[in-house]
Design an enzyme around this catalytic site. Structure first.
Site, PDB file in Angstrom:
ATOM      1  N   ASP A 164       7.783 -15.280   3.020  1.00 32.54           N
ATOM      2  CA  ASP A 164       7.357 -16.684   2.957  1.00 32.54           C
ATOM      3  C   ASP A 164       7.709 -17.412   4.234  1.00 32.54           C
ATOM      4  OD1 ASP A 164       6.376 -16.514   0.341  1.00 32.54           O
ATOM      5  OD2 ASP A 164       8.353 -16.918  -0.516  1.00 32.54           O
ATOM      6  N   ASP A 223       7.887 -10.030  -0.764  1.00 32.51           N
ATOM      7  CA  ASP A 223       7.395 -11.363  -0.434  1.00 32.51           C
ATOM      8  C   ASP A 223       7.947 -11.803   0.901  1.00 32.51           C
ATOM      9  OD1 ASP A 223       5.908 -11.751  -2.756  1.00 32.51           O
ATOM     10  OD2 ASP A 223       7.658 -12.484  -3.851  1.00 32.51           O
ATOM     11  N   ARG A 254       5.186  -2.224  -6.467  1.00 37.17           N
ATOM     12  CA  ARG A 254       6.418  -2.839  -5.967  1.00 37.17           C
ATOM     13  C   ARG A 254       6.058  -4.184  -5.354  1.00 37.17           C
ATOM     14  NH1 ARG A 254       7.894   0.853  -8.582  1.00 37.17           N
ATOM     15  NH2 ARG A 254       9.434   2.450  -8.036  1.00 37.17           N
ATOM     16  N   ARG A 271       0.836  -1.192   0.000  1.00 30.26           N
ATOM     17  CA  ARG A 271       0.000   0.000   0.000  1.00 30.26           C
ATOM     18  C   ARG A 271       0.882   1.258   0.000  1.00 30.26           C
ATOM     19  NH1 ARG A 271      -3.636  -1.728   3.721  1.00 30.26           N
ATOM     20  NH2 ARG A 271      -2.594  -0.569   5.360  1.00 30.26           N
TER      21      ARG A 271
HETATM   22  N1  ROI Z   1      13.469 -14.771  -7.890  1.00 27.85           N
HETATM   23  C1  ROI Z   1      14.403 -14.431  -6.990  1.00 27.85           C
HETATM   24  N2  ROI Z   1      15.674 -14.472  -7.355  1.00 27.85           N
HETATM   25  N3  ROI Z   1      14.073 -14.054  -5.731  1.00 27.85           N
HETATM   26  C2  ROI Z   1      12.779 -13.997  -5.319  1.00 27.85           C
HETATM   27  O1  ROI Z   1      12.515 -13.650  -4.153  1.00 27.85           O
HETATM   28  C3  ROI Z   1      11.773 -14.362  -6.224  1.00 27.85           C
HETATM   29  N4  ROI Z   1      10.450 -14.342  -5.882  1.00 27.85           N
HETATM   30  C4  ROI Z   1       9.493 -14.684  -6.733  1.00 27.85           C
HETATM   31  C5  ROI Z   1       9.806 -15.197  -8.113  1.00 27.85           C
HETATM   32  C6  ROI Z   1       9.026 -14.388  -9.134  1.00 27.85           C
HETATM   33  C7  ROI Z   1       9.418 -16.657  -8.159  1.00 27.85           C
HETATM   34  N5  ROI Z   1      11.210 -15.096  -8.439  1.00 27.85           N
HETATM   35  C8  ROI Z   1      12.155 -14.751  -7.524  1.00 27.85           C
HETATM   36  O2  ROI Z   1       8.226 -14.620  -6.361  1.00 27.85           O
END
Ligand code: ROI
Length: 170
Positions: free
Chosen positions: A103, A101, A98, A89
């Site tokens: 995980d 992620d 932008r 946001r």
């Molecule tokens: N590729 C890299 N090198 N690092 C990421 O964090 C990353 N994350 C993603 C995808 C698009 C799969 N590729 C990525 O979501």
């Protein structure tokens, strides 16, 4: 929160390919540490990695942190998704679209396959930008079946990652 109550150990993978991706990742690590029932116990170096998937995008900055937490896996997932949305946001408002992620990679010795969440993370062993920083901070990390992660990955592929010097912000 008393440290002894944060009895679960989770590993979180972070990735960003913003135009200031290091800053995004560093801020996300701070935000994780400031969550009510969480403390960042260790953080890996930041790495620059070439994109997995579509190549017509910028390189990513990736890192992994060890989190001590009192959240259940799904409550932790809620928090991670909330942080992702907050960053998105802010970014949409100030800098255009932008990505950030976050995980959930491992949670204690849990193996979980549910519609919302798979632990260990499905792609963990296939992505050098995930397992290499994880092994930096937890060389003895295991999968739920007890196998050492370091025995399940091509360790020489680490050379594909470029370590980002600490003072070098983006
Ligand atoms: N590729 C890299 N090198 N690092 C990421 O964090 C990353 N994350 C993603 C995808 C698009 C799969 N590729 C990525 O979501």
């Amino acid at each position: 929160m008393t440290a002894s109550l944060l009895k679960h150990r989770a590993f979180i993978g972070l990735g960003s390919n913003l135009d200031q991706p290091s800053t995004r990742v560093i801020e996300a690590i701070k935000a994780l540490d400031q969550l009510p029932l969480c403390r960042v116990a260790q953080q890996s170096p930041l790495y620059l990695s070439t994109p997995v998937g579509p190549q017509d995008q910028d390189d990513f900055v990736n890192a992994v942190v060890e989190l001590h937490t009192a959240y259940t896996p799904l409550a932790l997932l809620d928090q991670l998704q909330r942080l992702e949305q907050t960053q998105r946001r802010v970014r949409l408002r100030h800098w255009g679209p932008r990505t950030l992620d976050l995980d959930l990679l491992l949670y204690d010795t849990l193996a979980l396959l549910s519609p919302r969440l798979e632990v260990p993370h499905r792609e963990m062993l296939n992505r050098v930008f995930v397992w290499a920083p994880l092994l930096d901070i937890a060389p003895e990390a295991t999968l739920p079946d007890g196998q050492a992660i370091k025995t399940r990955v091509p360790l020489h592929d680490r050379a594909q990652l470029k370590r980002i010097p600490l003072q070098d912000n983006d």
